[in-house]
Write a protein that holds these residues in place. Structure first.
Motif, short mmCIF file in Angstrom:
data_model
loop_
_atom_site.label_atom_id
_atom_site.label_comp_id
_atom_site.label_asym_id
_atom_site.label_seq_id
_atom_site.Cartn_x
_atom_site.Cartn_y
_atom_site.Cartn_z
N PHE A 29 38.19 19.27 2.75
CA PHE A 29 37.27 18.66 1.79
C PHE A 29 38.02 17.71 0.86
CE2 PHE A 29 35.22 18.86 -2.46
CZ PHE A 29 34.04 18.20 -2.14
N LEU A 30 39.18 18.11 0.40
CA LEU A 30 39.95 17.26 -0.51
C LEU A 30 40.42 15.99 0.18
CD1 LEU A 30 42.07 19.76 -2.66
CD2 LEU A 30 39.85 18.72 -3.14
N ARG A 31 40.75 16.08 1.47
CA ARG A 31 41.14 14.87 2.20
C ARG A 31 39.96 13.90 2.27
NH1 ARG A 31 44.00 18.66 5.40
NH2 ARG A 31 42.31 18.76 6.94
N LYS A 32 38.74 14.44 2.44
CA LYS A 32 37.56 13.58 2.46
C LYS A 32 37.31 12.95 1.09
CE LYS A 32 35.07 16.01 6.16
NZ LYS A 32 33.87 16.80 6.50
N VAL A 33 37.58 13.72 0.04
CA VAL A 33 37.43 13.19 -1.31
C VAL A 33 38.37 12.01 -1.51
CG1 VAL A 33 37.84 13.69 -3.77
CG2 VAL A 33 36.62 15.35 -2.35
N VAL A 34 39.62 12.17 -1.11
CA VAL A 34 40.60 11.10 -1.28
C VAL A 34 40.21 9.87 -0.48
CG1 VAL A 34 43.00 10.44 -0.82
CG2 VAL A 34 42.49 12.66 -1.84
N ASN A 97 47.88 1.27 -0.13
CA ASN A 97 47.09 2.40 0.38
C ASN A 97 47.90 3.69 0.36
OD1 ASN A 97 44.46 3.17 1.69
ND2 ASN A 97 45.91 3.93 3.24
N VAL A 98 49.20 3.59 0.63
CA VAL A 98 50.06 4.78 0.62
C VAL A 98 50.17 5.34 -0.80
CG1 VAL A 98 52.42 5.61 1.00
CG2 VAL A 98 51.38 4.01 2.62
N ILE A 99 50.34 4.44 -1.77
CA ILE A 99 50.43 4.87 -3.17
C ILE A 99 49.13 5.51 -3.62
CG2 ILE A 99 50.92 4.13 -5.54
CD1 ILE A 99 52.33 1.68 -4.34
N LEU A 100 48.00 4.89 -3.25
CA LEU A 100 46.70 5.44 -3.66
C LEU A 100 46.46 6.81 -3.05
CD1 LEU A 100 44.41 2.26 -3.49
CD2 LEU A 100 45.32 3.40 -5.52
N GLN A 101 46.88 6.99 -1.80
CA GLN A 101 46.73 8.30 -1.16
C GLN A 101 47.44 9.38 -1.98
OE1 GLN A 101 45.37 9.73 1.59
NE2 GLN A 101 44.40 7.94 2.56
N GLN A 102 48.63 9.08 -2.45
CA GLN A 102 49.41 10.06 -3.22
C GLN A 102 48.78 10.31 -4.59
OE1 GLN A 102 53.22 8.16 -3.24
NE2 GLN A 102 53.80 8.93 -1.21
N ILE A 103 48.39 9.21 -5.26
CA ILE A 103 47.82 9.34 -6.60
C ILE A 103 46.51 10.11 -6.56
CG2 ILE A 103 46.74 8.06 -8.49
CD1 ILE A 103 48.81 5.86 -8.05
N MET A 104 45.65 9.75 -5.64
CA MET A 104 44.32 10.36 -5.61
C MET A 104 44.35 11.78 -5.07
SD MET A 104 42.00 7.08 -4.67
CE MET A 104 41.37 6.05 -6.00
N MET A 105 45.30 12.10 -4.20
CA MET A 105 45.42 13.50 -3.77
C MET A 105 45.90 14.36 -4.93
SD MET A 105 44.98 15.90 -1.68
CE MET A 105 44.65 15.15 -0.07
N CYS A 106 46.80 13.80 -5.75
CA CYS A 106 47.25 14.54 -6.94
C CYS A 106 46.07 14.80 -7.87
CB CYS A 106 48.33 13.74 -7.66
SG CYS A 106 49.01 14.58 -9.11
N TYR A 237 41.36 7.73 -11.34
CA TYR A 237 40.93 9.09 -11.67
C TYR A 237 39.42 9.20 -11.69
CZ TYR A 237 40.09 13.39 -14.22
OH TYR A 237 39.63 14.62 -14.57
N LEU A 238 38.75 8.28 -12.35
CA LEU A 238 37.29 8.34 -12.46
C LEU A 238 36.63 8.22 -11.09
CD1 LEU A 238 36.75 6.13 -15.65
CD2 LEU A 238 36.78 8.63 -15.49
N THR A 239 37.19 7.41 -10.21
CA THR A 239 36.64 7.27 -8.86
C THR A 239 36.84 8.54 -8.06
OG1 THR A 239 37.15 4.89 -8.93
CG2 THR A 239 36.64 5.83 -6.79
N THR A 240 37.99 9.19 -8.23
CA THR A 240 38.25 10.46 -7.53
C THR A 240 37.31 11.56 -8.02
OG1 THR A 240 40.58 9.83 -7.36
CG2 THR A 240 40.03 12.13 -6.89
N LEU A 241 37.13 11.63 -9.33
CA LEU A 241 36.22 12.63 -9.91
C LEU A 241 34.81 12.44 -9.38
CD1 LEU A 241 35.68 14.92 -11.96
CD2 LEU A 241 35.37 13.15 -13.71
N LYS A 242 34.34 11.20 -9.34
CA LYS A 242 32.99 10.94 -8.86
C LYS A 242 32.87 11.25 -7.37
CE LYS A 242 29.28 7.53 -9.01
NZ LYS A 242 28.89 6.17 -9.42
N ALA A 243 33.90 10.90 -6.59
CA ALA A 243 33.88 11.18 -5.16
C ALA A 243 33.79 12.68 -4.90
CB ALA A 243 35.12 10.60 -4.49
N TYR A 244 34.51 13.46 -5.70
CA TYR A 244 34.46 14.92 -5.59
C TYR A 244 33.04 15.42 -5.80
CZ TYR A 244 35.70 19.83 -6.35
OH TYR A 244 35.78 21.20 -6.25
N SER A 245 32.40 14.93 -6.86
CA SER A 245 31.04 15.36 -7.17
C SER A 245 30.05 14.93 -6.09
CB SER A 245 30.62 14.80 -8.53
OG SER A 245 29.32 15.22 -8.88
#
Length: 557
Positions: A29-34, A97-106, A237-245
């Motif tokens: 699920f978290l991979r889909k969120v990212v 894209n590599v940097i974003l993967q790391q940041i958004m997974m964190c 961060y805000l995009t990751t939070l919204k994607a999770y929801s």
């Protein structure tokens, strides 16, 4: 003997709870969120160079702020990670894209919680005992038997609104519950109500600062909670939070969040809502229709208004509100708050031992994500009573996989407006709110010649209303309230509807701010109405602001 209503669980088997299914595959699920967050970010910021610069600057600023004012929950071993991410963003040879993967997974791992059925059941039991202690009078015969506690709570917590309607919709789709936010006590109350109504567990957002204490963090991480760090404002961060929801809602997880964002400092009903997570509901509905067409599962938004006679944090909340408004609070008050005379402590204990303090949970008409009412079958109706094809609407205004951000913004605003209207309509006015509104408004009218700062500086001893005049004005305001209740503009407590005015006044004054050391309203030895805390009285007065009742607080010439 009191007979409590019994609501059978909608999903008796915990294996069928959407939240259980979600966290069984947490990593996937978290991979889909990212992945979703990165895709959404590419739409919001199409210029990679601009995005790099924006993220680098905002991340550096946030890390400085967090370092200067850190919380225990902040991970010290992440400092090196964030420094490396900031440096990587400044070097264009490193793939974005590599940097974003790391940041958004964190971020996703920080946001995500977990779920345990055992801990959920323990939390529900704890919530019941906590509510029982807060709402029920102290007495040597107060039983700790779970069933007797449940019976007492049903007499203390009044649940109003279309309960069966909501239960039926929970069978068919996903509930998004949006309560008003008054107190830290709200979450305990809502947990109990959700369980009592037989609804499956909800996921809900909680401020990251609440996870500072290990004990609370341990349990909250096992109750479906997702963490919200309000210090972080960067777009990643805000995009990751919204994607999770969004994805959790698509998975059918019933969700709870406070659209006001934080507790109401002034005590008034929320009118300016935070639209971010409301937008997540609209987006989740669009994605469902995109994937499944007319057979897609619908999301149903349920506004909830919470009403209390006494809010534990009221004295502090209203002072924070007034300070934000530039009103100077008298310096001597802090000492008075801390050094409460022993006789007042004894009076507080006596009050809690002889009175039961109630709360009202008022559910509004369920809505679709466009703010339109739905029936028990989940069908949407417009203002004329005509069935609306919401799938056709989304297909018309949301074409393809990409979200039309402007259309999403407009639809979210419409949903927010409908929620605010529901709050006002289903606001349960208590007798304590009524007497607070009348007394404070009368004092305001008596001192209109004074500057605002001078009015707040008045000593409580100067303020007194002869009881006969107070009762007459209370009667006038009650008539106005009854008329508005009949017009469907608000809801009235039974004491306001049916008691004699004098009896309703007694009930209101006795229950107003019952937990506070300094009473917002009381009678003195001469029978006049006085206050020990004008600021806190103002907080409870604000419950009725916006209903146009001020004119009724005028003595007839």
């Amino acid at each position: 003997m009191y007979s409590k209503p019994v609501y059978e669980p909608i999903l008796p088997r915990s294996e069928d709870w959407p939240v259980v299914k979600l966290f069984k595959k947490r990593s996937a699920f978290l991979r889909k969120v990212v992945n979703k967050a990165i895709q959404d970010l590419s739409v919001l910021r199409q210029d990679a160079t601009t995005l790099r610069q924006e993220l680098s600057e905002s991340l550096a600023y946030e890390q400085d702020c967090i370092s200067a004012s850190s919380w225990r929950v902040d991970l010290s071993n992440k400092a090196a990670f964030w420094q490396q991410a900031i440096e990587a963003l400044r070097h264009e040879e490193i793939e974005l894209n590599v940097i974003l993967q790391q940041i958004m997974m964190c971020y996703a791992q920080e946001i995500a919680g977990g779920f345990s059925k055992w801990h959920y059941q323990l939390a529900q039991t704890t919530a019941s005992y906590t509510l029982d202690k807060l709402l029920t009078r102290i007495g040597p015969r107060s039983s700790r038997d779970a069933s007797q506690i449940a019976d007492r709570l049903h007499t203390q917590i009044q649940i109003e609104g279309p309960i069966q309607h909501i239960r039926q919709l929970a069978h068919q789709g996903t509930i998004v519950m949006v309560p008003t936010h008054i107190s830290h006590f709200d979450s305990v109350l809502i947990w109990w109500v959700i369980h009592t109504l037989g609804l499956p567990p909800f996921i809900y957002g909680a401020g990251l600062n609440l996870f500072n204490r290990q004990f609370f963090a341990y349990f909250m991480n096992k109750l479906g909670t997702y963490k919200v760090d309000r210090r972080k404002k960067n777009i990643a961060y805000l995009t990751t939070l919204k994607a999770y929801s969004v994805l959790a809602l698509q998975k059918g997880c019933h969700s709870l969040f406070y659209p006001g964002g934080t507790r109401s400092r002034s005590g008034s009903l929320e009118s300016n809502l935070k639209l971010g997570l409301l937008g997540a509901a609209v987006e989740a509905q669009q994605s469902n229709y995109q994937m499944y067409g007319p057979s897609a599962q619908k999301l149903f938004v349920v506004p909830v208004v919470l009403s209390y006679h006494s809010v534990l944090e009221a004295p502090h909340l209203i002072r924070n509100h007034l300070a934000e408004e530039g009103i100077q609070i008298k310096k001597y008050e802090a000492g008075q708050q801390l050094n409460t005379p022993p006789y007042r402590l004894l009076r507080l204990i006596r009050n809690l031992s002889i009175k039961n303090v109630s709360a009202v949970v008022s559910f509004g008409q369920p809505l679709d994500v466009l703010g339109q009412p739905v029936d028990t079958a989940g069908r949407t109706y417009d203002a004329t009573g005509t069935v609306v094809d919401t799938c056709a609407y989304f297909r018309k205004y949301y074409v393809g996989d990409a979200i039309d951000t402007e259309q999403l913004r407009e639809d979210t605003k419409q949903l927010g407006k409908a929620i605010v209207q529901s709050y006002r309509k289903h606001h349960w006015i208590l007798a304590s709110h009524w007497v607070a509104f009348v007394s404070f408004t009368m004092w305001q009218k008596q001192h209109t010649h004074m500057q605002l700062g001078d009015f707040w500086g008045l000593s409580p001893e100067v303020l007194a209303i002869p009881y006969t005049i107070f009762e007459r004005i209370c009667s006038q305001v009650r008539e106005a309230l009854i008329a508005k209740c009949r017009a469907g503009e608000l809801q009235l407590d039974i004491h306001l509807r049916e008691d004699e005015v004098a009896d309703a006044i007694v009930h209101g004054i006795e229950h107003l701010g019952i937990h506070h050391m300094r009473r917002p309203l009381l009678k003195n030895h001469e029978g006049d109405i006085i206050t020990q805390d004008l600021y806190t009285l103002f907080y409870y007065h604000n419950k009725l602001v916006g209903y146009g009742l001020e004119e009724a607080c005028q003595l007839a010439q």
